[in-house]
Design a protein around this motif. Structure first.
Motif, PDB file in Angstrom:
ATOM      1  N   PRO A  65       0.860  -1.382   0.045  1.00  0.00           N
ATOM      2  CA  PRO A  65       0.006  -0.020   0.083  1.00  0.00           C
ATOM      3  C   PRO A  65       0.737   1.286  -0.035  1.00  0.00           C
ATOM      4  O   PRO A  65       0.253   2.345  -0.574  1.00  0.00           O
ATOM      5  N   MET A  66       1.831   1.387   0.724  1.00  0.00           N
ATOM      6  CA  MET A  66       2.581   2.400   0.744  1.00  0.00           C
ATOM      7  C   MET A  66       3.288   3.058  -0.755  1.00  0.00           C
ATOM      8  O   MET A  66       3.342   4.092  -0.883  1.00  0.00           O
ATOM      9  N   SER A  67       3.614   1.943  -1.505  1.00  0.00           N
ATOM     10  CA  SER A  67       4.084   2.228  -2.777  1.00  0.00           C
ATOM     11  C   SER A  67       3.108   2.297  -3.925  1.00  0.00           C
ATOM     12  O   SER A  67       3.435   2.387  -5.046  1.00  0.00           O
ATOM     13  N   HIS A  68       1.950   1.789  -3.341  1.00  0.00           N
ATOM     14  CA  HIS A  68       0.695   1.935  -4.680  1.00  0.00           C
ATOM     15  C   HIS A  68       1.193   0.596  -5.546  1.00  0.00           C
ATOM     16  O   HIS A  68       0.868   0.942  -6.885  1.00  0.00           O
ATOM     17  N   THR A  69       1.675  -0.477  -5.010  1.00  0.00           N
ATOM     18  CA  THR A  69       2.224  -1.527  -5.918  1.00  0.00           C
ATOM     19  C   THR A  69       1.484  -2.895  -5.602  1.00  0.00           C
ATOM     20  O   THR A  69       1.162  -2.937  -4.196  1.00  0.00           O
ATOM     21  N   HIS A  70       1.736  -4.001  -6.340  1.00  0.00           N
ATOM     22  CA  HIS A  70       1.441  -5.391  -5.766  1.00  0.00           C
ATOM     23  C   HIS A  70       2.249  -6.250  -6.510  1.00  0.00           C
ATOM     24  O   HIS A  70       2.795  -5.875  -7.515  1.00  0.00           O
ATOM     25  N   ALA A  71       2.550  -7.379  -6.035  1.00  0.00           N
ATOM     26  CA  ALA A  71       3.190  -8.326  -6.686  1.00  0.00           C
ATOM     27  C   ALA A  71       2.908  -9.748  -6.636  1.00  0.00           C
ATOM     28  O   ALA A  71       1.953 -10.000  -5.953  1.00  0.00           O
ATOM     29  N   TRP A  72       2.692 -10.416  -7.689  1.00  0.00           N
ATOM     30  CA  TRP A  72       2.521 -11.879  -8.142  1.00  0.00           C
ATOM     31  C   TRP A  72       3.779 -12.639  -8.026  1.00  0.00           C
ATOM     32  O   TRP A  72       4.764 -12.375  -8.639  1.00  0.00           O
ATOM     33  N   THR A  73       3.658 -13.670  -7.352  1.00  0.00           N
ATOM     34  CA  THR A  73       4.869 -14.596  -7.250  1.00  0.00           C
ATOM     35  C   THR A  73       4.328 -15.794  -7.887  1.00  0.00           C
ATOM     36  O   THR A  73       3.386 -16.547  -7.514  1.00  0.00           O
ATOM     37  N   TYR A  74       5.412 -16.473  -8.691  1.00  0.00           N
ATOM     38  CA  TYR A  74       5.398 -17.652  -9.342  1.00  0.00           C
ATOM     39  C   TYR A  74       6.572 -18.625  -8.823  1.00  0.00           C
ATOM     40  O   TYR A  74       7.790 -18.287  -8.873  1.00  0.00           O
ATOM     41  N   ILE A  75       6.134 -19.878  -8.345  1.00  0.00           N
ATOM     42  CA  ILE A  75       7.011 -20.877  -7.931  1.00  0.00           C
ATOM     43  C   ILE A  75       7.435 -21.675  -9.010  1.00  0.00           C
ATOM     44  O   ILE A  75       6.749 -22.316  -9.695  1.00  0.00           O
ATOM     45  N   TYR A  76       8.829 -22.008  -9.175  1.00  0.00           N
ATOM     46  CA  TYR A  76       9.421 -22.831 -10.283  1.00  0.00           C
ATOM     47  C   TYR A  76      10.615 -23.450  -9.975  1.00  0.00           C
ATOM     48  O   TYR A  76      11.300 -23.107  -8.994  1.00  0.00           O
ATOM     49  N   ARG A  77      11.132 -24.225 -10.767  1.00  0.00           N
ATOM     50  CA  ARG A  77      12.505 -24.784 -10.722  1.00  0.00           C
ATOM     51  C   ARG A  77      13.615 -24.008 -11.694  1.00  0.00           C
ATOM     52  O   ARG A  77      12.908 -24.075 -13.059  1.00  0.00           O
ATOM     53  N   ASP A  78      14.697 -23.465 -11.461  1.00  0.00           N
ATOM     54  CA  ASP A  78      15.407 -22.850 -12.218  1.00  0.00           C
ATOM     55  C   ASP A  78      16.200 -23.809 -13.164  1.00  0.00           C
ATOM     56  O   ASP A  78      16.000 -24.928 -12.789  1.00  0.00           O
TER      57      ASP A  78
END
Length: 110
Positions: A65-78
């Motif tokens: 909220p402070m930066s007015h952003t949101h993140a999506w995280t995807y789990i995977y094997r590099d």
């Protein structure tokens, strides 16, 4: 004699659980079939809808909220078989503004 049998069995179970936990990393054997090559198609400026169509629903979401952003995280094997997270950060207009990949576990492919 009977007590020794219980101790041996408890030790064997403990060792089995420890090995299973190490082999699969923090997500066991169920790390989604994604790759570094797949995420290389992401770019700053992409719309959130494009990301959703291309990569599907994220495994985790978080608002900042402070930066007015949101993140999506995807789990995977590099590429090297390590469990990893790929994080896509969106601005208030739902456009990609940051991309980050980090390892979160040990290697150990099947």
């Amino acid at each position: 004699m009977r007590r020794t049998g219980h101790l041996k069995r408890a030790f064997a179970i403990s060792c089995g659980l420890a090995i299973a936990g190490c082999a699969g990393g923090p997500f066991g054997w169920n790390v989604p079939d994604r790759s570094d090559a797949l995420f290389s198609r992401l770019a700053a400026g992409m719309a959130q809808d494009e990301v959703l169509r291309e990569f599907g629903r994220p495994d985790e979401t978080m608002a900042f909220p402070m930066s007015h952003t949101h993140a999506w995280t995807y789990i995977y094997r590099d590429t090297w078989g390590f469990a990893a997270e790929y994080s896509v950060t969106f601005d208030s207009s739902d456009r990609v503004v940051a991309l980050l990949s980090k390892r979160i576990g040990y290697g150990g492919r099947d």
